[in-house]
Design a protein around this motif. Structure first.
Motif, PDB file in Angstrom:
ATOM      1  N   SER A  97       0.817  -1.003  -0.165  1.00 22.38           N
ATOM      2  CA  SER A  97       0.026   0.015   0.067  1.00 22.38           C
ATOM      3  C   SER A  97       0.950   1.324   0.096  1.00 22.38           C
ATOM      4  CB  SER A  97      -0.718   0.002   0.985  1.00 22.38           C
ATOM      5  OG  SER A  97      -1.740  -1.090   1.218  1.00 22.38           O
ATOM      6  N   PRO A  98       0.353   2.306  -0.372  1.00 21.00           N
ATOM      7  CA  PRO A  98       0.928   3.758  -0.648  1.00 21.00           C
ATOM      8  C   PRO A  98       1.612   4.170   1.121  1.00 21.00           C
ATOM      9  CG  PRO A  98      -0.932   4.081  -1.532  1.00 21.00           C
ATOM     10  CD  PRO A  98      -0.957   2.680  -1.074  1.00 21.00           C
ATOM     11  N   VAL A  99       2.821   4.386   1.271  1.00 24.20           N
ATOM     12  CA  VAL A  99       3.566   4.670   2.266  1.00 24.20           C
ATOM     13  C   VAL A  99       3.610   6.145   2.830  1.00 24.20           C
ATOM     14  CG1 VAL A  99       6.136   4.562   3.277  1.00 24.20           C
ATOM     15  CG2 VAL A  99       5.164   2.929   1.518  1.00 24.20           C
ATOM     16  N   PHE A 100       3.202   6.285   4.027  1.00 27.27           N
ATOM     17  CA  PHE A 100       3.255   7.453   4.583  1.00 27.27           C
ATOM     18  C   PHE A 100       4.331   7.879   5.298  1.00 27.27           C
ATOM     19  CE2 PHE A 100      -1.201   6.297   4.465  1.00 27.27           C
ATOM     20  CZ  PHE A 100      -1.883   7.465   4.488  1.00 27.27           C
ATOM     21  N   ASP A 101       4.998   9.400   4.947  1.00 27.50           N
ATOM     22  CA  ASP A 101       6.139   9.474   5.557  1.00 27.50           C
ATOM     23  C   ASP A 101       6.112   9.816   7.101  1.00 27.50           C
ATOM     24  OD1 ASP A 101       7.435   9.673   3.146  1.00 27.50           O
ATOM     25  OD2 ASP A 101       6.828  11.886   2.569  1.00 27.50           O
ATOM     26  N   GLU A 102       4.867  10.288   7.545  1.00 23.83           N
ATOM     27  CA  GLU A 102       4.510  10.375   8.922  1.00 23.83           C
ATOM     28  C   GLU A 102       3.277   9.898   9.377  1.00 23.83           C
ATOM     29  OE1 GLU A 102       5.198  14.547   9.545  1.00 23.83           O
ATOM     30  OE2 GLU A 102       4.709  14.887   7.355  1.00 23.83           O
ATOM     31  N   ASP A 103       2.949   9.415  10.526  1.00 22.51           N
ATOM     32  CA  ASP A 103       1.701   9.045  11.100  1.00 22.51           C
ATOM     33  C   ASP A 103       0.734   9.906  11.091  1.00 22.51           C
ATOM     34  OD1 ASP A 103       3.216   6.448  11.164  1.00 22.51           O
ATOM     35  OD2 ASP A 103       3.270   6.270  13.109  1.00 22.51           O
ATOM     36  N   ILE A 121      -2.656   5.828  11.496  1.00 24.77           N
ATOM     37  CA  ILE A 121      -2.219   6.603  10.552  1.00 24.77           C
ATOM     38  C   ILE A 121      -3.282   7.598   9.952  1.00 24.77           C
ATOM     39  CG2 ILE A 121      -0.938   6.795   8.426  1.00 24.77           C
ATOM     40  CD1 ILE A 121       0.254   4.051   8.765  1.00 24.77           C
ATOM     41  N   VAL A 122      -2.842   8.809   9.844  1.00 26.69           N
ATOM     42  CA  VAL A 122      -3.866   9.976   9.523  1.00 26.69           C
ATOM     43  C   VAL A 122      -3.293  10.841   8.182  1.00 26.69           C
ATOM     44  CG1 VAL A 122      -5.301  11.863  10.068  1.00 26.69           C
ATOM     45  CG2 VAL A 122      -5.157   9.821  11.608  1.00 26.69           C
ATOM     46  N   GLY A 123      -3.828  10.533   7.029  1.00 25.96           N
ATOM     47  CA  GLY A 123      -3.186  11.432   6.071  1.00 25.96           C
ATOM     48  C   GLY A 123      -3.556  13.020   5.860  1.00 25.96           C
ATOM     49  N   VAL A 139      -6.189   3.163   9.419  1.00 28.85           N
ATOM     50  CA  VAL A 139      -5.694   4.204   8.314  1.00 28.85           C
ATOM     51  C   VAL A 139      -6.708   5.071   7.731  1.00 28.85           C
ATOM     52  CG1 VAL A 139      -4.152   4.050   6.233  1.00 28.85           C
ATOM     53  CG2 VAL A 139      -3.714   2.494   8.039  1.00 28.85           C
ATOM     54  N   LEU A 140      -6.321   6.173   7.787  1.00 30.08           N
ATOM     55  CA  LEU A 140      -7.221   7.219   6.947  1.00 30.08           C
ATOM     56  C   LEU A 140      -6.348   7.770   5.857  1.00 30.08           C
ATOM     57  CD1 LEU A 140      -8.919   9.086   9.728  1.00 30.08           C
ATOM     58  CD2 LEU A 140      -9.829   7.080   8.812  1.00 30.08           C
ATOM     59  N   TYR A 141      -6.591   7.741   4.555  1.00 30.73           N
ATOM     60  CA  TYR A 141      -5.898   8.139   3.469  1.00 30.73           C
ATOM     61  C   TYR A 141      -6.171   9.760   3.372  1.00 30.73           C
ATOM     62  CZ  TYR A 141      -3.600   3.780   2.299  1.00 30.73           C
ATOM     63  OH  TYR A 141      -2.908   2.682   2.678  1.00 30.73           O
TER      64      TYR A 141
END
Length: 331
Positions: A97-103, A121-123, A139-141
Motif C-alpha cells: 500500500s502507499p507509504v506515509f512519511d509520517e503517521d 495513520i492519518v493522511g 488508516v485514514l488516507y
C-alpha cells in the motif's frame, strides 16, 4: 518482498497436485491470453481449456475436475477451486500500500477530544471531529472526514474522499474505498400542509457497520430516520451501490454495482444482489436468496430462492417466459 517463485514453492502454499514441470521462475499471475512465459495463469472452467494451448504461461492453476495437459516445460497445479487458489497467489504478488512519511500529517485537523489507538495513520487534509474514537492501526488516507462521536474499530482502512458522518459505529478490519458516503441523511420528504412543496423529515438515527465489511467506491449508506441502518459482519458491497435509511443487511451479503436497497429493506444472511437490481422499500429478502442482475424486487423473497426479472419472480418461471416470448417473435 519476494518477487519470484518456483512452481514447487507456489504449490507448497496451495497444497495442490503438480502435473508436469517447469524450470521457469514465476514472477506474477496473469490471465490466459495475456500471460508471458514467466507468469502463472488459472483455469476454473472447461470453456477456457482451449486457450491453454496458445497461452505463453509457464504454469496454470486448474480446478481438479478439468482435464488439461501441461505441455513441454510447463506445469499444472490441480486444486479443488482454482479461483480461491489464485486469490492466494494474487496475495503473494500484491504490491504494498502507499507509504506515509509520517503517521499524523501536520495538515490533518484532529480535535483535542479524539482518541487514537496505537499505530493509527492519518493522511494529509483529514478532518476528525469531536469525541471520535479510532481503534488500533486505523488508516485514514488523505482527505477523509470523520465527524463527531463516530467510532471506528481496529485495522479499518478508509480511502481518500470518504465521509463518515456523526455518530456512526464502524467495526474492525473494514475497507472503505474512495468517495464512500456513510451516514448521510436518508431520503425522507412529505408533501407540505399547503401542498406547495415538500417537507424534509429529520433523520436522527445512525449507521452501524459490522466487522470485515468492504464498501466500493462512490457507494452510499444513509443514516436511519430513527434507530440505525445496519450492515452485518462480512458484507461486501460493490461500487455505486445505494443503501437507504433503516435498511438492515445480515451477515456476508453481496451487493453488485449499481444495485440499491430502498428504505427499510431487510436482507437475511448470505443474500446476493446482482448488478443494477433494485429492491422496493419494506421488502424482506430471506437468507441465502439470490436476486438476478437488473431485477426489480417488489415483494418478499423466500430463503434460498433465486428471482429474476422485472418484477422479479422465480428464475425458472421467468426464463420460461423469455423463451416463450422469443418463440412468438420468430413466428
Amino acid at each position: 518482498m519476494k518477487t519470484s517463485y518456483t512452481v514447487n514453492e507456489l504449490n507448497d502454499i496451495l497444497k495442490g497436485e503438480i502435473i508436469g514441470h517447469t524450470t521457469q521462475l514465476i514472477e506474477g499471475p496473469e490471465q490466459l491470453k495475456k500471460a508471458k512465459n514467466n507468469q502463472i495463469t488459472f483455469i476454473g472452467s472447461v470453456k477456457y481449456v482451449k486457450l491453454w494451448a496458445t497461452s505463453e504461461a509457464c504454469a496454470a492453476v486448474v480446478t481438479d475436475n478439468i482435464t488439461v495437459e501441461p505441455g513441454e516445460n510447463r506445469a499444472i497445479i490441480k486444486v479443488k477451486n482454482a479461483d480461491l487458489a489464485m486469490a492466494k497467489i494474487l496475495e503473494l504478488f500484491n504490491p504494498p500500500s502507499p507509504v506515509f512519511d509520517e503517521d499524523l500529517h501536520p495538515t490533518a485537523v484532529i480535535h483535542d477530544t479524539v482518541k487514537l489507538g496505537n499505530g493509527c495513520i492519518v493522511g494529509a487534509n483529514c478532518y476528525i471531529g469531536k469525541n471520535v474514537v479510532l481503534g488500533n492501526n486505523v488508516v485514514l488516507y488523505p482527505n477523509v472526514c470523520v465527524f463527531d462521536d463516530t467510532i471506528i474499530g481496529d485495522n479499518t482502512v478508509v480511502w481518500s474522499g470518504t465521509v463518515i458522518r456523526e455518530r456512526c459505529i464502524i467495526g474492525s478490519h473494514c475497507i472503505f474505498h474512495t468517495n464512500v458516503s456513510i451516514g448521510a441523511d436518508g431520503f425522507g420528504y412529505r408533501p407540505s400542509d399547503d401542498g406547495r412543496g415538500l417537507m424534509k423529515i429529520p433523520q436522527i438515527g445512525n449507521v452501524i457497520i459490522g466487522d470485515h465489511v468492504e464498501i466500493g467506491a462512490n457507494s452510499c449508506v444513509d443514516r436511519a430516520k430513527f434507530s440505525a441502518t445496519i450492515i452485518g459482519d462480512g458484507c461486501k458491497i460493490d461500487n455505486l451501490v445505494q443503501i437507504a435509511h433503516n435498511s438492515i443487511m445480515g451477515r456476508s451479503c453481496i451487493m453488485a454495482g449499481h444495485s440499491g436497497l430502498a428504505g427499510s429493506v431487510t436482507l437475511g444472511d448470505g443474500v446476493i444482489i446482482g448488478g443494477s437490481a433494485s429492491i422496493k422499500d419494506h421488502t424482506t429478502i430471506h437468507s441465502g436468496a439470490t436476486v438476478g442482475a437488473g431485477s426489480g424486487v417488489v415483494g418478499d423473497v423466500a430463503a434460498g430462492a433465486t428471482v429474476l426479472g422485472y418484477p422479479a419472480q422465480d428464475s425458472r418461471d421467468m426464463l420460461k417466459q423469455w423463451v416463450a416470448l422469443r418463440r412468438l417473435t420468430k413466428k
